[in-house]
Design a protein around this motif. Structure first.
Motif, mmCIF file in Angstrom:
data_model
loop_
_atom_site.group_PDB
_atom_site.id
_atom_site.type_symbol
_atom_site.label_atom_id
_atom_site.label_comp_id
_atom_site.label_asym_id
_atom_site.label_seq_id
_atom_site.Cartn_x
_atom_site.Cartn_y
_atom_site.Cartn_z
ATOM 1 N N TYR A 12 5.467 -19.710 -0.467
ATOM 2 C CA TYR A 12 4.494 -18.966 -1.265
ATOM 3 C C TYR A 12 3.635 -18.102 -0.353
ATOM 4 C CZ TYR A 12 0.539 -22.041 -0.028
ATOM 5 O OH TYR A 12 -0.438 -22.726 0.642
ATOM 6 N N GLU A 23 6.545 -24.296 0.836
ATOM 7 C CA GLU A 23 6.146 -25.123 -0.309
ATOM 8 C C GLU A 23 7.155 -26.253 -0.442
ATOM 9 O OE1 GLU A 23 4.061 -26.695 -2.491
ATOM 10 O OE2 GLU A 23 3.369 -24.675 -2.971
ATOM 11 N N PRO A 25 8.630 -28.859 -2.638
ATOM 12 C CA PRO A 25 8.643 -29.288 -4.041
ATOM 13 C C PRO A 25 8.587 -30.801 -4.173
ATOM 14 C CG PRO A 25 10.371 -27.674 -3.598
ATOM 15 C CD PRO A 25 9.839 -28.114 -2.276
ATOM 16 N N LEU A 63 11.916 -23.704 -12.261
ATOM 17 C CA LEU A 63 10.835 -23.954 -11.317
ATOM 18 C C LEU A 63 9.496 -23.749 -12.005
ATOM 19 C CD1 LEU A 63 9.718 -24.333 -8.378
ATOM 20 C CD2 LEU A 63 9.826 -21.837 -8.185
ATOM 21 N N TYR A 65 5.195 -24.096 -11.316
ATOM 22 C CA TYR A 65 4.243 -24.138 -10.209
ATOM 23 C C TYR A 65 2.833 -24.121 -10.769
ATOM 24 C CZ TYR A 65 2.073 -23.067 -5.720
ATOM 25 O OH TYR A 65 1.309 -23.123 -4.588
ATOM 26 N N ALA A 70 4.820 -27.610 -6.747
ATOM 27 C CA ALA A 70 6.044 -26.984 -7.243
ATOM 28 C C ALA A 70 7.013 -28.068 -7.704
ATOM 29 C CB ALA A 70 6.690 -26.137 -6.160
ATOM 30 N N TRP A 72 11.025 -28.574 -9.325
ATOM 31 C CA TRP A 72 12.329 -28.083 -9.739
ATOM 32 C C TRP A 72 12.913 -29.040 -10.785
ATOM 33 C CZ3 TRP A 72 14.442 -23.504 -8.805
ATOM 34 C CH2 TRP A 72 14.118 -22.806 -7.640
#
Length: 255
Positions: A12, A23, A25, A63, A65, A70, A72
């Motif tokens: 990001y 980032e 996840p 995704l 955020y 974050a 997925w």
């Protein structure tokens, strides 16, 4: 030389520090891939397919955020799903609230190309794919795609056809009528190319196209505009072009 494979990292950009940060996840994430199709749909990102180390993929991933986190999610979609594809064009139709996917290649790199000529829509509310048929540009990979919110249509440019030849034709797709239109263009047409970045300028009602891999000039930093008012392509000069790099298979959106 041993290959290190493809990456699946997420970054990001911080507008305060003007730096990129990795980032991480929460939970699991997609396997590394390239040539995947993707777009941002309101409050979430969607990405489909691509070339993974195991071959061509048919995964659809969501995704989200928020709050610095974050996430997925692998989407178990319904309906007439696309086959495994890489090099497809994808964009979000914000007026009809659907994601549109066109073309791509079903063959892994090094094999004989097996291009697709279908267009699909994906409803992110019901997680349902719909096969919209085969009308339009024909079999393509690497077309440049963007959504035109003023006229509520999708623009497609160029790409590689089923014979391996780059193209420079211009098409629009209207989801509300499920209809394709090839646009007549005059002026200084861009060289046939693949992988250019395309965006729609809502203030001046024009397409802006940057770079790509041209059959004439290779990867480049050329900037073109297509005026909807005149139907003409124009090559634009860039004041600081010496500081720019050639761009191919990059990504961008119009702000």
């Amino acid at each position: 030389i041993q290959s290190i494979g493809t990456f699946g990292d997420l970054w990001y950009y911080d507008e305060t520090s003007h730096d990129f940060y990795p980032e991480n996840p929460d939970d699991f994430q997609p396997q590394g891939r390239n040539y995947a199709a993707g777009a941002w749909a309101d409050a979430e990102g969607l990405t489909y397919g691509g070339l993974c180390d195991h071959g061509v993929d048919n995964g659809l991933w969501r995704l989200t955020y928020g709050g610095g986190l974050a996430f997925w999610y692998r989407v178990e979609a319904f309906g007439d799903r696309p086959p495994p594809l890489w090099g497809s064009g994808m964009c979000y139709d914000s007026d009809n609230f659907v994601m549109l996917l066109f073309g791509g290649d079903k063959a892994r790199v090094g094999a004989t190309a097996d291009l697709e000529d279908h267009c699909w829509s994906f409803d992110p509310i019901s997680d349902t794919w719909t096969d919209l048929g085969t009308m339009g540009p024909g079999k393509r990979r690497g077309m440049s795609v963007c959504y035109d919110p003023t006229n509520k249509i999708v623009w497609f440019f160029g790409g590689i056809d089923d014979n391996g030849n780059p193209q420079n034709d211009l098409w629009t797709f209207d989801f509300s009528s499920n209809s394709w239109t090839q646009r007549t263009a005059t002026g200084s047409l861009p060289d046939p190319r693949v992988g250019a970045t395309l965006g729609f300028d809502t203030r001046q009602s024009r397409l802006l196209m940057l770079g790509g891999d041209s059959g004439v000039s290779g990867p480049n930093r050329q900037l073109y505009e297509f005026s909807l008012a005149t139907g003409k392509w124009t090559a634009l000069s860039v004041a600081n072009s010496g500081s720019a790099e050639n761009v191919n298979l990059t990504g961008g959106i119009y702000d």
